[in-house]
Design an enzyme around this catalytic site. Sequence first.
Site, PDB file in Angstrom:
ATOM      1  N   ASP A   7       0.968  -1.258  -0.151  1.00 30.48           N
ATOM      2  CA  ASP A   7      -0.019  -0.146  -0.098  1.00 30.48           C
ATOM      3  C   ASP A   7       0.973   1.187   0.022  1.00 30.48           C
ATOM      4  O   ASP A   7       1.139   1.873   1.141  1.00 30.48           O
ATOM      5  CB  ASP A   7      -0.735   0.026   1.206  1.00 30.48           C
ATOM      6  CG  ASP A   7      -1.754   1.291   1.198  1.00 30.48           C
ATOM      7  OD1 ASP A   7      -2.139   1.753   0.194  1.00 30.48           O
ATOM      8  OD2 ASP A   7      -2.057   1.902   2.418  1.00 30.48           O
ATOM      9  N   GLU A  67      -1.452  -1.508  -4.671  1.00 28.89           N
ATOM     10  CA  GLU A  67      -2.898  -0.750  -4.721  1.00 28.89           C
ATOM     11  C   GLU A  67      -2.655   0.343  -5.867  1.00 28.89           C
ATOM     12  O   GLU A  67      -1.450   1.228  -5.663  1.00 28.89           O
ATOM     13  CB  GLU A  67      -3.204  -0.208  -3.337  1.00 28.89           C
ATOM     14  CG  GLU A  67      -4.480   0.371  -3.506  1.00 28.89           C
ATOM     15  CD  GLU A  67      -5.137   0.752  -2.255  1.00 28.89           C
ATOM     16  OE1 GLU A  67      -5.811  -0.416  -1.542  1.00 28.89           O
ATOM     17  OE2 GLU A  67      -4.696   1.731  -1.540  1.00 28.89           O
ATOM     18  N   ASP A 139      -2.137   1.013   7.364  1.00 27.35           N
ATOM     19  CA  ASP A 139      -1.419   0.830   5.952  1.00 27.35           C
ATOM     20  C   ASP A 139      -1.031  -0.544   5.883  1.00 27.35           C
ATOM     21  O   ASP A 139      -0.972  -1.457   4.824  1.00 27.35           O
ATOM     22  CB  ASP A 139      -0.058   1.529   6.211  1.00 27.35           C
ATOM     23  CG  ASP A 139      -0.492   3.000   6.185  1.00 27.35           C
ATOM     24  OD1 ASP A 139      -1.174   3.621   5.343  1.00 27.35           O
ATOM     25  OD2 ASP A 139       0.005   3.776   7.092  1.00 27.35           O
TER      26      ASP A 139
END
Length: 163
Positions: A7, A67, A139
Amino acid sequence: MIILGLDPGLGTTGWGLIRAEGNRLSHLANGRLKTDSAAPLPRRLAHLDAMLSALIVDHAPEAAAVEEVFVNANPQSTLKLGQARGVVLCAVARTGIHVGEYAARLVKKAVVGVGSAEKAQVHAMVARLLPGVKIDGPDAADALAVAICHAHHIANARRVPNP
């Protein structure tokens, strides 16, 4: 197969490692890579690259998933996120590992079942799908969710026969 989920973020990049064996998923590790907000941008990006490269060497994942960038209200934040994401993609691709890319809505749908799920719902489902996991913040939870999404896509691709 060991899958590294990422991420990306300039200040904090979440990471999560899972093992996928058929439909069974197990947690290996997770955490956060942080950069110093007082450091110049090039130094922060270089530090992110070095930390991620060391993580990949230490854990030897066979696949990775990142992502995709979403657009923030603040264009400067979006630009910095995009630069961090570029470093993440480059660090992983440099090793020859295949990189999957997933929109946040797709990750949420794969993990929670709804593309509009809240962060708390994602965190709760990650904890349920990986029993006993201690998640190092939101996260890392998002990174584990990205890895889970990639594992589902790999499993589904194996089930679809080639015409």
